[in-house]
Design an enzyme around this catalytic site. Structure first.
Site, PDB file in Angstrom:
ATOM      1  N   ASN A 166      36.353  31.314  43.851  1.00 51.51           N
ATOM      2  CA  ASN A 166      35.790  32.275  44.811  1.00 51.51           C
ATOM      3  C   ASN A 166      34.281  32.164  44.984  1.00 51.51           C
ATOM      4  OD1 ASN A 166      35.725  33.259  42.144  1.00 51.51           O
ATOM      5  ND2 ASN A 166      35.605  35.378  42.817  1.00 51.51           N
ATOM      6  N   LYS A 189      34.231  22.253  34.149  1.00 51.52           N
ATOM      7  CA  LYS A 189      35.491  21.998  34.853  1.00 51.52           C
ATOM      8  C   LYS A 189      35.587  23.033  35.983  1.00 51.52           C
ATOM      9  CE  LYS A 189      39.869  21.200  35.912  1.00 51.52           C
ATOM     10  NZ  LYS A 189      39.976  22.181  37.016  1.00 51.52           N
ATOM     11  N   PRO A 190      35.240  22.625  37.221  1.00 54.65           N
ATOM     12  CA  PRO A 190      35.346  23.564  38.344  1.00 54.65           C
ATOM     13  C   PRO A 190      36.792  23.739  38.773  1.00 54.65           C
ATOM     14  CG  PRO A 190      34.636  21.423  39.134  1.00 54.65           C
ATOM     15  CD  PRO A 190      34.727  21.309  37.635  1.00 54.65           C
ATOM     16  N   GLU A 245      45.325  36.809  33.027  1.00 53.30           N
ATOM     17  CA  GLU A 245      46.413  36.066  32.400  1.00 53.30           C
ATOM     18  C   GLU A 245      45.922  34.728  31.850  1.00 53.30           C
ATOM     19  OE1 GLU A 245      47.772  39.170  34.925  1.00 53.30           O
ATOM     20  OE2 GLU A 245      46.493  37.439  35.439  1.00 53.30           O
ATOM     21  N   GLU A 264      34.774  36.471  32.070  1.00 55.83           N
ATOM     22  CA  GLU A 264      34.846  37.494  33.111  1.00 55.83           C
ATOM     23  C   GLU A 264      36.197  37.321  33.777  1.00 55.83           C
ATOM     24  OE1 GLU A 264      33.769  38.711  37.493  1.00 55.83           O
ATOM     25  OE2 GLU A 264      32.552  37.081  36.677  1.00 55.83           O
ATOM     26  N   GLY A 266      39.923  39.543  35.502  1.00 54.27           N
ATOM     27  CA  GLY A 266      40.303  40.285  36.696  1.00 54.27           C
ATOM     28  C   GLY A 266      39.688  41.665  36.779  1.00 54.27           C
ATOM     29  N   CYS A 298      35.960  39.490  42.098  1.00 52.91           N
ATOM     30  CA  CYS A 298      36.529  40.211  40.958  1.00 52.91           C
ATOM     31  C   CYS A 298      36.059  41.664  40.923  1.00 52.91           C
ATOM     32  CB  CYS A 298      36.132  39.519  39.655  1.00 52.91           C
ATOM     33  SG  CYS A 298      36.836  37.875  39.446  1.00 52.91           S
ATOM     34  N   GLU A 396      45.376  43.694  40.813  1.00 47.65           N
ATOM     35  CA  GLU A 396      44.238  43.087  41.493  1.00 47.65           C
ATOM     36  C   GLU A 396      44.736  42.382  42.747  1.00 47.65           C
ATOM     37  OE1 GLU A 396      40.374  40.436  40.308  1.00 47.65           O
ATOM     38  OE2 GLU A 396      42.321  39.754  39.553  1.00 47.65           O
ATOM     39  N   GLU A 473      27.247  37.947  31.560  1.00 47.88           N
ATOM     40  CA  GLU A 473      26.506  36.914  32.257  1.00 47.88           C
ATOM     41  C   GLU A 473      25.317  37.564  32.945  1.00 47.88           C
ATOM     42  OE1 GLU A 473      29.688  33.436  33.081  1.00 47.88           O
ATOM     43  OE2 GLU A 473      29.517  34.904  34.691  1.00 47.88           O
TER      44      GLU A 473
END
Length: 494
Positions: A166, A189-190, A245, A264, A266, A298, A396, A473
């Site tokens: 996102n 790792k994107p 999850e 970080e 849901g 989020c 969510e 963060e």
């Protein structure tokens, strides 16, 4: 955007293509495999990127460890690291148009938003942590005897950063910048849906002077790569943003090696609108809270609670406010939001809305996507006559969907706002500053906005409680996540 298999051929285009960034070198994936990256606004292919293997993850982790142990970065004075991180910020600003175009096409963001919010926010974050890197001082502690005790803050080692689709650039930067400022090495790792800005960031970091092996990028599909990276013996810390999850699985994998995790996860955030609020301003805030980034946020304010005296007026005003939102064409400067990221996400949001209506809710506006339109566009949607157990309230959503419920008392609304497994963000809209502070202090979430929503800054920490994760963060708190404390005690007795 979806990811599909493709041939090894990579055509020329303006997007990063075809290779991993490991040990300061651009290299093919071990099996020379590629995957196609598609634009969520059109479904068309943008480019091909490397499909990494487990062997590539091993190579990246090994390169990061070698760089850390060599001291080429970890051993630099903080002010030297600061100089390079500040240069990263400058180069991002210099290339803001290019970065904005990449992020817009890859993630389906309006171009104006991608440039002003995502690229500018990433540049500010590198600049902020560049300044903090110069302030990594230790301390001297008093003791009762002839003992000199010093306390030092040191980097952890190798950080595995795993980021979602996102906000690819911002959420990568919020991990990479403080990790590097602290002196760590990083393997990023994107998300397989949105890898392009991470590859461009690798180019910029290398040009700015980050030494080989200190920053590495592996692109690929599926949880296997992420699981292997998180559980890799060379990894000393995991930074993850994603679903609750998957976050639980990441924590379990890291826990096998007793590695700390900052996560970080849901959210299902409540926005509380009191009758004494300025309604014009409050409704603008409500709209922003749930359509920002097509609701793929989020911290979206997807649950709106309105004090009963103004409930009917708010319902009367929302359809016009929602209908007037410019959206869709991501090339238009005025567009507020674009498509969802993929067919999978589109289907998920559609199902949540349909199931909520089937359970007795009523559509106030929206909920009727155009089946003939290319791309994964879902209109801003408002649901009323909902209950706490309805799907779009209890889960969510991660789409431009708002549920609205009335409340009568402050105690009542605090209870329902906190009555969720999540705890990422919240909002209070009121003309009474004392009430705003009082209610905000009782909401169980990592960040609360009063008379606004989504106000973010690199200096202000954010993160979750409960099922929304742990750690922070941004801010000095974000830097502390990538440091460890060492005490050195010297006996001065002759």
């Amino acid at each position: 955007m979806t990811v599909t298999e493709t041939s090894p051929h990579v055509s020329e285009n303006p997007f990063p293509t075809g290779r991993l960034f490991i040990g300061g070198q651009w290299r093919d994936a071990t099996g020379a495999g590629l995957m196609a990256v598609e634009a969520p606004a059109t479904g068309e292919k943008l480019t091909d990127v490397a499909r990494a293997t487990i062997a590539d993850v091993d190579a990246a982790a090994t390169a990061a460890r070698a760089a850390f142990d060599s001291g080429v970065w970890s051993g630099l004075p903080g002010r030297e690291r600061a100089r390079i991180l500040l240069e990263v910020g400058r180069l991002m600003r210099e290339r803001s148009e290019e970065l904005g175009r990449i992020e817009s096409q890859d993630a389906g963001k309006p171009i104006a938003m991608a440039t002003a919010v995502d690229v500018n926010g990433a540049a500010e974050t590198f600049e902020y942590y560049g300044m903090l890197a110069q302030q990594l001082d230790g301390s001297v502690r008093q003791t009762p005897g002839r003992v000199l005790a010093t306390v030092q803050r040191e980097p952890l080692g190798v950080v595995a950063a795993i980021t979602p689709f996102n906000f690819p650039l911002i959420l990568s930067t919020s991990k990479v910048a403080p990790a590097l400022a602290a002196g760590n090495s990083v393997v990023l790792k994107p998300a397989d849906d949105t890898p392009l800005s991470s590859l461009k960031m690798a180019e910029i970091l290398q040009e700015a002077g980050v030494p080989d092996g200190v920053f590495n990028v592996v692109t690929g599909v599926g949880s296997a790569l992420g699981d292997h990276l998180v559980g890799h013996p060379e990894v000393d810390k995991v930074a993850f943003t994603g679903s609750t999850e998957v976050g639980a699985r990441v924590a379990g994998q890291a826990g096998k090696n007793l590695r700390p995790v900052v996560s970080e996860l849901g959210g299902n955030s409540a926005n509380i609108l009191f009758a004494d609020a300025d309604l014009d301003r409050a409704i603008d805030t409500v709209i922003q809270s749930f359509v920002f980034n097509a609701g793929q946020f989020c911290m979206a304010g997807s649950r709106l609670y309105v004090e009963r005296p103004v409930y009917e007026e708010v319902l009367a005003r929302l359809p016009q406010a929602v209908s007037s939102i410019p959206w869709g064409d991501i090339t238009r400067p005025e567009s507020v939001f674009g498509p969802l990221i993929s067919q999978k996400q589109f289907d998920r949001v559609s199902a949540l809305v349909s199931d909520t209506v089937a359970a007795g809710a009523r559509l106030l506006v929206g909920g009727d996507p155009d089946p003939e339109r290319p791309g994964y566009f879902y209109p801003a949607t408002v649901l009323v006559d909902v209950r706490e157990d309805h799907p779009a309230v209890a889960r969510e959503v991660f789409g431009p969907v708002l549920t609205v419920q009335p409340f009568d008392t402050e105690e009542e609304v605090i209870a329902v706002a906190n009555g969720t497994a999540y705890g990422l963000a919240g909002g209070v809209q009121t003309g009474d500053a004392v009430k705003g502070q009082r209610v905000a202090s009782r909401l169980k979430a990592g960040i609360i906005w009063i008379n606004g929503w989504g106000l973010m800054d690199p200096a202000v920490p954010f993160g979750g409680v409960k099922a929304s994760g742990w750690g922070r963060e941004n801010g000095p708190e974000g830097l502390n996540e990538y440091l460890q404390t060492k005490s050195i005690v010297l006996n001065l007795e002759g």
